[in-house]
Design a protein around this motif. Structure first.
Motif, short mmCIF file in Angstrom:
data_model
loop_
_atom_site.label_atom_id
_atom_site.label_comp_id
_atom_site.label_asym_id
_atom_site.label_seq_id
_atom_site.Cartn_x
_atom_site.Cartn_y
_atom_site.Cartn_z
N ALA A 42 0.83 -1.20 0.00
CA ALA A 42 0.00 0.00 0.00
C ALA A 42 0.87 1.25 0.00
CB ALA A 42 -0.93 -0.01 1.20
N LEU A 43 1.95 1.25 0.76
CA LEU A 43 2.87 2.38 0.78
C LEU A 43 3.50 2.59 -0.59
CD1 LEU A 43 4.72 4.54 2.03
CD2 LEU A 43 6.18 2.68 2.88
N ARG A 44 3.98 1.53 -1.21
CA ARG A 44 4.61 1.64 -2.52
C ARG A 44 3.62 2.17 -3.56
NH1 ARG A 44 8.97 2.82 -4.74
NH2 ARG A 44 10.13 1.30 -3.49
N LEU B 241 -12.21 8.72 0.21
CA LEU B 241 -11.03 8.46 1.04
C LEU B 241 -11.27 8.92 2.47
CD1 LEU B 241 -7.31 8.84 0.21
CD2 LEU B 241 -8.20 9.99 2.23
N TYR B 242 -11.83 10.11 2.64
CA TYR B 242 -12.05 10.64 4.00
C TYR B 242 -13.02 9.79 4.80
CZ TYR B 242 -9.37 15.00 3.68
OH TYR B 242 -8.36 15.92 3.61
N LYS B 243 -13.92 9.08 4.14
CA LYS B 243 -14.82 8.18 4.86
C LYS B 243 -14.05 7.02 5.49
CE LYS B 243 -18.91 9.11 2.02
NZ LYS B 243 -19.83 8.58 0.97
N VAL C 43 -2.34 7.53 8.48
CA VAL C 43 -1.58 7.30 7.26
C VAL C 43 -1.92 5.95 6.65
CG1 VAL C 43 0.74 7.00 6.33
CG2 VAL C 43 0.30 8.80 8.01
N ALA C 44 -1.97 4.92 7.49
CA ALA C 44 -2.28 3.57 7.01
C ALA C 44 -3.68 3.51 6.39
CB ALA C 44 -2.17 2.57 8.15
N GLU C 45 -4.64 4.20 6.98
CA GLU C 45 -6.00 4.19 6.44
C GLU C 45 -6.05 4.85 5.06
OE1 GLU C 45 -8.10 4.20 10.86
OE2 GLU C 45 -7.95 6.06 9.71
N LYS C 46 -5.31 5.92 4.88
CA LYS C 46 -5.25 6.56 3.56
C LYS C 46 -4.62 5.61 2.54
CE LYS C 46 -5.06 11.50 4.68
NZ LYS C 46 -4.31 12.76 4.50
N PHE C 47 -3.48 5.03 2.91
CA PHE C 47 -2.79 4.12 1.99
C PHE C 47 -3.68 2.94 1.62
CE2 PHE C 47 1.75 5.21 3.71
CZ PHE C 47 1.60 6.50 3.26
N ASP C 48 -4.35 2.37 2.60
CA ASP C 48 -5.17 1.18 2.36
C ASP C 48 -6.35 1.49 1.44
OD1 ASP C 48 -3.47 -0.27 3.93
OD2 ASP C 48 -4.80 -0.37 5.67
N TYR C 49 -7.00 2.67 1.66
CA TYR C 49 -8.10 3.03 0.77
C TYR C 49 -7.61 3.15 -0.67
CZ TYR C 49 -11.20 5.74 -2.08
OH TYR C 49 -11.96 6.14 -3.14
N PHE C 50 -6.52 3.88 -0.85
CA PHE C 50 -6.04 4.12 -2.21
C PHE C 50 -5.63 2.82 -2.88
CE2 PHE C 50 -2.76 5.50 -5.30
CZ PHE C 50 -3.53 6.38 -6.04
N TYR C 51 -5.01 1.93 -2.13
CA TYR C 51 -4.60 0.64 -2.70
C TYR C 51 -5.82 -0.19 -3.08
CZ TYR C 51 -2.12 -3.78 -3.29
OH TYR C 51 -1.62 -4.94 -3.81
#
Length: 269
Positions: free
Chosen positions: A7-9, A66-68, A41-49
């Protein structure tokens, strides 16, 4: 919640902000906001992934969706009104974002349009996929206002550039600015405002390498009205670069500008 390697990558390689590349106004900030807590940070990364796993190029996503997925962890007398960042910024009891309201004012000033109710516009329109504005980040990793660099603590040897902010920026700058410039060339937005930038000379050099005909003009600040900025025409797109952010620094009025008037001044120049 742990920050996951994949997810970070994916975020570092493909996340560029919110809205649509077809928006007429692009507001390019220096970096993604937030980042005080690893859970956020992890929640943002996970949503986007999860939402954009098939992305193979620079991607803008839905800020409301994403904000949800990002829990609200603030305190204060109204903290119990919110369970996630969507409710905090876009729902019925939303709080106005100090930067966004000035970007909204700038856009309406540039178009010489009547200023709407800023909070209503934020809740219902700002940076949506069909809106006039896109929010884009030069650097992708969420970074707090105090500019602390928490990513050096991650135990991920496959990301050696995260050991310092300098290494991180050196690693990503060329990829990021070239992707943004390629998108400008492809989509031809009406105006691109890059704000809060502290690498003006590097940005100007990159722009001129990509658009050889671009010539920059420096416009001086007018106190409390318009910030100093650098302006160039990119084949029909007006580009502005400024070190200023569309908010008061440390809450002091003498550090601010009238972004509605700034928009009008840019249009009339």
């Amino acid at each position: 919640m742990l920050i996951k390697e994949k997810a970070l990558r994916h975020w570092v390689d493909h996340f560029y902000g919110y809205g649509s590349w077809d928006a007429r106004f692009w507001f390019v900030g220096y970096e993604e906001s937030g980042g005080d807590l690893p859970e956020e940070v992890a929640e943002k990364f996970d949503y986007f992934y999860d939402a954009h796993a098939s992305s193979t190029e620079a991607t803008l996503c839905d800020i409301r969706e994403l904000y949800k997925r990002v829990a609200f962890r603030g305190d204060g007398p109204k903290a119990d009104l919110y369970t996630n960042r969507y409710e905090y910024r876009f729902d019925s009891n939303a709080i106005q974002n100090g930067v966004w309201k000035n970007l909204i004012a700038f856009r309406h000033g540039y178009r010489n349009e009547a200023l709407p109710d800023l909070l209503d516009y934020q809740k219902n329109s700002f940076a949506s996929s069909s809106a006039q504005e896109a929010l884009i980040q030069l650097y992708p990793l969420p970074s707090p206002h105090n500019h602390a660099w928490y990513y050096s603590w991650l135990d991920m040897p496959q990301f050696p550039f995260l050991k310092s902010r300098t290494l991180y920026q050196e690693q990503l700058y060329e990829q990021r600015i070239n992707a943004i410039l390629q998108k400008i060339s492809a989509h031809r937005p009406e105006l691109v405002l890059m704000y809060g930038m502290n690498n003006i000379n590097s940005l100007k050099s990159s722009v001129q390498a990509f658009f050889p005909a671009a010539k920059f003009k420096m416009v001086k600040a007018i106190k409390l009205q318009t910030p100093q900025h650098h302006r160039a025409d990119l084949q029909g797109t007006t580009l502005l670069i400024t070190t200023q952010i569309p908010a008061l620094r440390h809450g002091r009025i003498e550090t601010g500008f009238d972004w509605l008037e700034f928009g009008k001044a840019v249009r009339s120049a």
